[in-house]
Design a protein around this motif. Structure first.
Motif, short mmCIF file in Angstrom:
data_model
loop_
_atom_site.label_atom_id
_atom_site.label_comp_id
_atom_site.label_asym_id
_atom_site.label_seq_id
_atom_site.Cartn_x
_atom_site.Cartn_y
_atom_site.Cartn_z
N GLY A 638 0.81 -1.22 0.00
CA GLY A 638 0.00 0.00 0.00
C GLY A 638 0.83 1.26 0.00
O GLY A 638 0.44 2.28 -0.59
N THR A 644 -5.91 2.86 -1.85
CA THR A 644 -5.98 2.49 -0.43
C THR A 644 -6.41 1.04 -0.22
O THR A 644 -6.55 0.59 0.92
CB THR A 644 -6.97 3.42 0.30
OG1 THR A 644 -8.30 3.24 -0.27
CG2 THR A 644 -6.55 4.87 0.21
N LEU A 647 -4.05 -1.12 1.83
CA LEU A 647 -3.96 -0.58 3.20
C LEU A 647 -5.21 -0.95 3.99
O LEU A 647 -5.13 -1.31 5.18
CB LEU A 647 -3.78 0.93 3.15
CG LEU A 647 -2.46 1.43 2.55
CD1 LEU A 647 -2.47 2.95 2.41
CD2 LEU A 647 -1.27 0.98 3.40
N GLU A 648 -6.37 -0.88 3.36
CA GLU A 648 -7.61 -1.26 4.04
C GLU A 648 -7.61 -2.75 4.38
O GLU A 648 -8.09 -3.16 5.44
CB GLU A 648 -8.81 -0.89 3.17
CG GLU A 648 -9.02 0.63 3.07
CD GLU A 648 -10.05 0.99 2.01
OE1 GLU A 648 -10.63 0.06 1.40
OE2 GLU A 648 -10.28 2.19 1.80
N ILE A 684 -4.14 6.05 4.93
CA ILE A 684 -5.42 5.97 4.21
C ILE A 684 -6.08 7.34 4.15
O ILE A 684 -6.58 7.78 3.10
CB ILE A 684 -6.34 4.93 4.87
CG1 ILE A 684 -5.76 3.51 4.71
CG2 ILE A 684 -7.76 5.00 4.28
CD1 ILE A 684 -6.50 2.45 5.50
N ARG A 687 -4.38 9.71 1.71
CA ARG A 687 -4.67 9.39 0.30
C ARG A 687 -6.09 9.82 -0.09
O ARG A 687 -6.33 10.26 -1.20
CB ARG A 687 -4.48 7.89 0.05
CG ARG A 687 -3.07 7.42 0.40
CD ARG A 687 -2.37 6.76 -0.76
NE ARG A 687 -0.99 6.45 -0.41
CZ ARG A 687 -0.45 5.23 -0.45
NH1 ARG A 687 -1.18 4.22 -0.82
NH2 ARG A 687 0.82 5.06 -0.14
N ARG A 688 -6.99 9.66 0.84
CA ARG A 688 -8.36 10.07 0.54
C ARG A 688 -8.47 11.59 0.39
O ARG A 688 -9.20 12.08 -0.48
CB ARG A 688 -9.29 9.58 1.64
CG ARG A 688 -9.55 8.08 1.57
CD ARG A 688 -10.36 7.59 2.73
NE ARG A 688 -10.64 6.14 2.61
CZ ARG A 688 -11.16 5.41 3.57
NH1 ARG A 688 -11.47 5.97 4.76
NH2 ARG A 688 -11.38 4.12 3.37
#
Length: 692
Positions: A638, A644, A647-648, A684, A687-688
């Motif tokens: 990730g 993401t 990572l999630e 995360i 990135r969002r």
């Protein structure tokens, strides 16, 4: 030849003078018609067949005689009244039927004796004449080699040609009977000579086979088992067809030679052929006929099956071996043959030990220990010291396997004691191969003890025992057993290297494993080959980690993947899962550089494969640990990607692991979990925000 029929009394009837005069007149009329033709409605036919009468007429032979005339002529013959007219009629009728006058007189005698009715006289007379001619023809066709027989047949033919009475026929029958008797005597003499010749040939065959068998024994003396097998098989093929018992003995020896080659040279094809031959011997020597030989062949079959089964994956061959040994024990009882019984118990214990290694639980291993214990009741130190030592060695093997599956070290200590007891009898000078095998097995027990104890003393003893074994087990003599011992030495050296943090020991372990793989090939034994590949991969991974050597890590990946092509997924799913996890660890290590995304992807695949068998229900703590290292690999992936998703997935894996730790009451890791989760969640979120 049939017995002659009882003599029939002929009923003679006198003919009245007036009837005789009318009969003679009728004969003259018939002779004139024969010479000049006639308008008589009687049909004529060619040869001696029977003409069919016109409707309302009467049947006659082809010369035109009516049944009444034939009856009257027959009576004159039977009454033995002679005159020119009668003789002329007989002569003409004989010529028509192609028989002698004397024979025709005999025919009328036969018709009279058998009281043939008038309406059948013509037909029966023609039939008798035909048989008479056929008989003469067949007798002419006979060509006996014996002059005496030829003379008798010629004489019989002459008598038959002019047989005018039962006495003549009886004489012909006696002559033919004498000819037949001479032929039968000649047949008996010829058959006796043929039997003597066949018996002599059979003795020669047996002698030749015995000589060929000795050539096989000579090859066995030179340890050339394949050549010995060829000689013994050729000897069996030379035996007479009826020598089933001797053939079974030879085929048993043939199978023994094949087994020795397959056992010592690692030739599975030879073992398969030996198994087929032992089964053929069982067919030739059924239990009902030779129970003890049948039982001994079952024992040999069991040994071949156990040897091949040890090299193959699965348990089918080993189950068959156990069945064969148990069948043998139904005939070879302790009362009937105590030492032989003990030997079979020993072999049964070995097969059960191999089965126990491949099955979960300890039932088979406990059965093996019981079999060895039974064997030792007859194989005592005083009575049979060498056999006692062999069984002690085998008992030590079963105890080692039991000790691996039980807590504590009691069984392992018993195993070490059993092997050392064996070595008090088995010296290198007395039996180098058996001594080497016992040293190898002692090394196994010491290795397991060393794994459970701190320090390196037991491991050093184990390595020393393996090295001693290799002085007796040479690659040339017993390549597969040499390979097994090399593998075991590699394991001891790997554990020493791990405890000592010594790369030198690890390099020695790599050398030992690779030596083992020169003989422990995929073709010979895929399961054993896979085990050695796995253990080699483990050491290469350690070396790569300690030396930061990517080349060693790459070699480890190759070895792990090779192992997984044959690893017994269904039989030992957790071990398979650990191999997948170890592969993932090496790939993850290789994926640490910036250009290692592909290796990280492969690591994730390996970890997820491991989790298909290393489930939360089956091994909860191991499952949780695997979820953590999966999360770390996903985190690294990730970090190198813009999205993401990985990572999630990492967050989910960490949360699953954390829940299992809490359920198991494992404390002290919350801070680490929080720190890891916080770092991933922060990435995360960043990135969002970047994509908003």
């Amino acid at each position: 030849m049939a017995e002659p029929e009882p003599e029939i009394q002929v009923k003679r009837r006198r003919i009245a003078p007036k009837a005789l005069i009318r009969f003679k007149e009728r004969i003259r009329e018939l002779i004139q018609r024969m010479r000049g033709g006639s308008d008589d409605p009687v049909q004529k036919a060619i040869g001696s067949g029977i003409a069919q009468a016109a409707p309302g007429g009467t049947a006659s032979v082809t010369i035109g005689w009516t049944p009444e005339c034939l009856r009257q002529l027959g009576l004159m013959v039977v009454e033995q009244r002679r005159d020119a007219e009668r003789e002329k009629a007989l002569k003409d009728l004989g010529e028509q039927l192609q028989v002698s006058t004397e024979a025709l007189v005999g025919f009328f005698g036969i018709l009279n004796v058998n009281e043939v009715p008038p309406e059948k006289l013509a037909h029966t007379l023609a039939e008798i004449a035909q048989r008479h001619r056929d008989l003469i023809y067949r007798l002419d066709s006979l060509d006996p080699e014996d002059p005496a027989i030829s003379a008798l047949i010629d004489e019989a033919r002459g008598v038959i040609e002019r047989a005018d009475s039962d006495a003549a026929y009886d004489r012909a029958d006696r002559l033919l009977g004498e000819a037949e008797a001479l032929d039968l005597q000649a047949i008996q003499r010829a058959e006796a000579l043929a039997q003597e010749a066949q018996a002599a040939a059979n003795r020669r065959r047996i002698n030749a086979a015995s000589t060929r068998l000795e050539r096989g024994e000579l090859s066995l003396t030179r340890l050339d088992y394949l050549q010995a097998a060829l000689h013994v098989k050729a000897a069996a093929d030379q035996l007479p067809a009826e020598e089933d018992v001797l053939r079974a003995n030879y085929l048993g020896r043939y199978a023994n030679a094949l087994y020795r080659h397959g056992d010592e040279k690692g030739d599975n094809a030879a073992l398969l052929q030996a198994i087929r031959e032992y089964r053929q011997v069982l067919h030739l020597c059924p239990r009902a006929r030779v129970p003890l030989e049948w039982a001994r062949t079952q024992t040999n079959l069991g040994t071949a099956l156990a040897t091949l089964g040890a090299r193959e994956s699965g348990t089918a061959r080993l189950e068959e071996a156990v069945a064969a040994y148990r069948a043998a024990l139904t005939e070879v009882t302790r009362e009937r043959g105590p030492l032989e019984w003990a030997g079979i118990q020993n072999n049964l214990g070995n097969a059960l030990t191999k089965l126990g290694e491949r099955e979960n639980g300890t039932v088979r291993l406990e059965e093996a220990v019981a079999s060895f214990g039974a064997a030792l009741t007859e194989r005592t130190h005083e009575r049979e010291p060498l056999a006692w030592a062999m069984t002690q060695n085998n008992l030590g093997n079963a105890l080692t396997k039991l000790g691996e599956r039980e807590n504590g070290t009691a069984r392992l200590e018993e195993a070490v004691a059993a092997h050392r007891a064996a070595l008090t009898i088995v010296t290198r000078e007395l039996g180098p191969l058996m001594w080497a095998g016992t040293q190898n097995n002692l090394g196994n027990a010491l290795l397991r003890l060393g794994q459970r104890e701190s320090g390196t003393a037991r491991l050093e003893e184990s390595a020393a025992a393996y090295r001693a074994a290799l002085t007796g087990y040479t690659r040339e003599r017993v390549p597969l057993i040499w390979a097994v011992t090399q593998h075991n030495l590699g394991t001891a050296l790997a554990l020493l290297g791990e405890r000592e943090k010594s790369t030198a020991r690890l390099e020695e372990a790599v050398d030992a494993y690779r030596a083992a793989l020169t003989e422990r090939t995929h073709e010979r034994g895929p399961l054993d080959w896979a085990m050695t590949q796995r253990d080699l991969a483990n050491v290469l991974a350690q070396l790569g980690e300690q030396k930061n050597d990517a080349a060693r890590l790459e070699e480890a990946v190759v070895a792990y993947r090779a192992a997984l092509t044959e690893y017994p997924h269904e039989r030992d799913p957790l071990d398979w899962a650990m191999t997948q996890r170890n592969l993932g660890d090496v790939l993850a290590r290789l994926g640490e550089p910036e250009n290692g995304a592909a290796q990280l992807q492969e690591a994730v695949v390996a970890y997820r494969a491991a989790l298909t068998e290393c489930t939360r229900e089956r091994a909860p703590r191991l499952w949780a640990d695997t979820q953590i290292i999966l999360a770390l690999a996903l985190k690294r992936l990730g970090e190198r990607e813009n999205g993401t998703a990985h990572l999630e997935e990492a967050v989910e894996a960490i949360q699953l692991a954390r829940s299992e730790y809490h359920n198991a009451g494992v404390v002290g890791f919350d801070a680490e979990f929080d720190e890891l989760l916080s770092a991933i969640v922060q990435m995360i979120d960043e990135r969002r925000r970047m994509t908003e």
